[in-house]
Write a protein that holds these residues in place. Structure first.
Motif, PDB file in Angstrom:
ATOM      1  N   ARG A  41      20.242  33.729 -10.638  1.00  0.00           N
ATOM      2  CA  ARG A  41      20.533  32.426 -10.556  1.00  0.00           C
ATOM      3  C   ARG A  41      20.103  31.342 -10.249  1.00  0.00           C
ATOM      4  O   ARG A  41      20.701  30.450 -10.920  1.00  0.00           O
ATOM      5  CB  ARG A  41      20.804  32.666  -8.710  1.00  0.00           C
ATOM      6  CG  ARG A  41      21.944  33.857  -8.168  1.00  0.00           C
ATOM      7  CD  ARG A  41      22.541  33.427  -6.894  1.00  0.00           C
ATOM      8  NE  ARG A  41      21.474  33.890  -5.234  1.00  0.00           N
ATOM      9  CZ  ARG A  41      21.668  34.719  -4.988  1.00  0.00           C
ATOM     10  NH1 ARG A  41      22.779  36.335  -5.650  1.00  0.00           N
ATOM     11  NH2 ARG A  41      20.659  35.232  -4.120  1.00  0.00           N
ATOM     12  N   SER A  45      20.615  27.624 -12.267  1.00  0.00           N
ATOM     13  CA  SER A  45      20.931  26.456 -11.979  1.00  0.00           C
ATOM     14  C   SER A  45      20.481  26.185 -13.049  1.00  0.00           C
ATOM     15  O   SER A  45      20.375  24.578 -12.664  1.00  0.00           O
ATOM     16  CB  SER A  45      20.398  26.428 -10.475  1.00  0.00           C
ATOM     17  OG  SER A  45      18.486  26.740 -10.753  1.00  0.00           O
ATOM     18  N   GLU A  53      27.735  26.580  -9.641  1.00  0.00           N
ATOM     19  CA  GLU A  53      27.967  26.077  -8.617  1.00  0.00           C
ATOM     20  C   GLU A  53      29.612  26.857  -8.259  1.00  0.00           C
ATOM     21  O   GLU A  53      30.153  26.750  -7.132  1.00  0.00           O
ATOM     22  CB  GLU A  53      28.958  24.539  -8.876  1.00  0.00           C
ATOM     23  CG  GLU A  53      29.375  23.883  -7.261  1.00  0.00           C
ATOM     24  CD  GLU A  53      28.616  23.276  -6.382  1.00  0.00           C
ATOM     25  OE1 GLU A  53      28.832  23.595  -4.869  1.00  0.00           O
ATOM     26  OE2 GLU A  53      27.436  23.722  -6.473  1.00  0.00           O
ATOM     27  N   TYR A  56      28.346  29.794  -5.971  1.00  0.00           N
ATOM     28  CA  TYR A  56      28.579  29.501  -4.478  1.00  0.00           C
ATOM     29  C   TYR A  56      29.965  29.510  -3.853  1.00  0.00           C
ATOM     30  O   TYR A  56      30.162  29.696  -2.834  1.00  0.00           O
ATOM     31  CB  TYR A  56      27.737  28.548  -4.415  1.00  0.00           C
ATOM     32  CG  TYR A  56      26.076  28.776  -4.344  1.00  0.00           C
ATOM     33  CD1 TYR A  56      25.200  29.540  -4.123  1.00  0.00           C
ATOM     34  CD2 TYR A  56      25.765  27.234  -5.008  1.00  0.00           C
ATOM     35  CE1 TYR A  56      24.008  29.969  -4.982  1.00  0.00           C
ATOM     36  CE2 TYR A  56      23.943  27.765  -5.809  1.00  0.00           C
ATOM     37  CZ  TYR A  56      22.890  28.931  -5.073  1.00  0.00           C
ATOM     38  OH  TYR A  56      22.129  29.113  -5.392  1.00  0.00           O
ATOM     39  N   GLU A  60      31.059  31.481  -1.093  1.00  0.00           N
ATOM     40  CA  GLU A  60      31.563  30.453   0.847  1.00  0.00           C
ATOM     41  C   GLU A  60      33.035  30.154   1.197  1.00  0.00           C
ATOM     42  O   GLU A  60      33.924  30.866   2.078  1.00  0.00           O
ATOM     43  CB  GLU A  60      31.449  29.009   0.269  1.00  0.00           C
ATOM     44  CG  GLU A  60      29.721  28.909   0.796  1.00  0.00           C
ATOM     45  CD  GLU A  60      29.580  27.415  -0.146  1.00  0.00           C
ATOM     46  OE1 GLU A  60      30.335  26.563  -0.460  1.00  0.00           O
ATOM     47  OE2 GLU A  60      27.988  27.301   0.096  1.00  0.00           O
ATOM     48  N   TYR A  65      28.022  32.646   3.922  1.00  0.00           N
ATOM     49  CA  TYR A  65      27.951  31.517   3.855  1.00  0.00           C
ATOM     50  C   TYR A  65      25.935  31.347   4.048  1.00  0.00           C
ATOM     51  O   TYR A  65      25.416  32.600   4.437  1.00  0.00           O
ATOM     52  CB  TYR A  65      27.559  30.958   5.117  1.00  0.00           C
ATOM     53  CG  TYR A  65      29.877  30.731   4.941  1.00  0.00           C
ATOM     54  CD1 TYR A  65      29.773  29.609   4.349  1.00  0.00           C
ATOM     55  CD2 TYR A  65      30.498  31.035   5.859  1.00  0.00           C
ATOM     56  CE1 TYR A  65      31.420  29.463   4.349  1.00  0.00           C
ATOM     57  CE2 TYR A  65      31.292  30.705   5.882  1.00  0.00           C
ATOM     58  CZ  TYR A  65      32.577  29.565   5.012  1.00  0.00           C
ATOM     59  OH  TYR A  65      34.319  29.289   4.964  1.00  0.00           O
ATOM     60  N   ARG A  68      23.299  29.727  -0.507  1.00  0.00           N
ATOM     61  CA  ARG A  68      23.074  28.243  -0.960  1.00  0.00           C
ATOM     62  C   ARG A  68      21.768  27.983  -0.220  1.00  0.00           C
ATOM     63  O   ARG A  68      20.233  27.659  -1.187  1.00  0.00           O
ATOM     64  CB  ARG A  68      24.274  27.845  -1.661  1.00  0.00           C
ATOM     65  CG  ARG A  68      23.497  26.354  -2.189  1.00  0.00           C
ATOM     66  CD  ARG A  68      24.755  24.871  -2.062  1.00  0.00           C
ATOM     67  NE  ARG A  68      26.287  25.247  -1.833  1.00  0.00           N
ATOM     68  CZ  ARG A  68      26.810  24.689  -2.746  1.00  0.00           C
ATOM     69  NH1 ARG A  68      26.494  23.808  -3.556  1.00  0.00           N
ATOM     70  NH2 ARG A  68      27.731  25.084  -3.203  1.00  0.00           N
ATOM     71  N   ASP A  71      18.159  30.524  -1.348  1.00  0.00           N
ATOM     72  CA  ASP A  71      17.766  30.246  -2.397  1.00  0.00           C
ATOM     73  C   ASP A  71      17.256  28.462  -2.908  1.00  0.00           C
ATOM     74  O   ASP A  71      15.947  28.262  -3.206  1.00  0.00           O
ATOM     75  CB  ASP A  71      19.239  29.951  -3.783  1.00  0.00           C
ATOM     76  CG  ASP A  71      20.205  31.382  -3.822  1.00  0.00           C
ATOM     77  OD1 ASP A  71      19.362  32.533  -4.042  1.00  0.00           O
ATOM     78  OD2 ASP A  71      21.240  31.151  -4.571  1.00  0.00           O
TER      79      ASP A  71
END
Length: 80
Positions: A41, A45, A53, A56, A60, A65, A68, A71
């Motif tokens: 990840r 990124s 994104e 994530y 979610e 949850y 992110r 990380d």
């Protein structure tokens, strides 16, 4: 003439179907890799933040949850 058009249409349909299946399996592989590896990840990124994104947001949406935040916390701590 109609017979050849029918054959061409079938070949195009099969080609599109194969491309779609490859895409679905590719996305599944990518999701599983991102889901299993925080280091992957981090690589995503840096290279493809828009894909991360989407990852994530999808987890979610499924009710998971905090990934992110975990990380980001790990990545900040590893810089220091």
């Amino acid at each position: 003439m109609a017979r050849t058009m029918e054959l061409v249409a079938k070949k195009i349909f099969k080609g599109v179907l194969v491309v779609e299946l490859l895409g679905v399996f590719g996305v599944y592989f990518l999701f599983n890799k991102m889901n299993a590896s925080q280091d992957f990840r981090q690589t995503m990124s840096k290279k493809f933040p828009f894909i991360l994104e989407v990852y994530y947001k999808s987890i979610e949406q499924s009710g998971m949850y905090g990934v992110r935040e975990q990380d980001q916390e790990k990545w900040l701590n590893s810089k220091n």
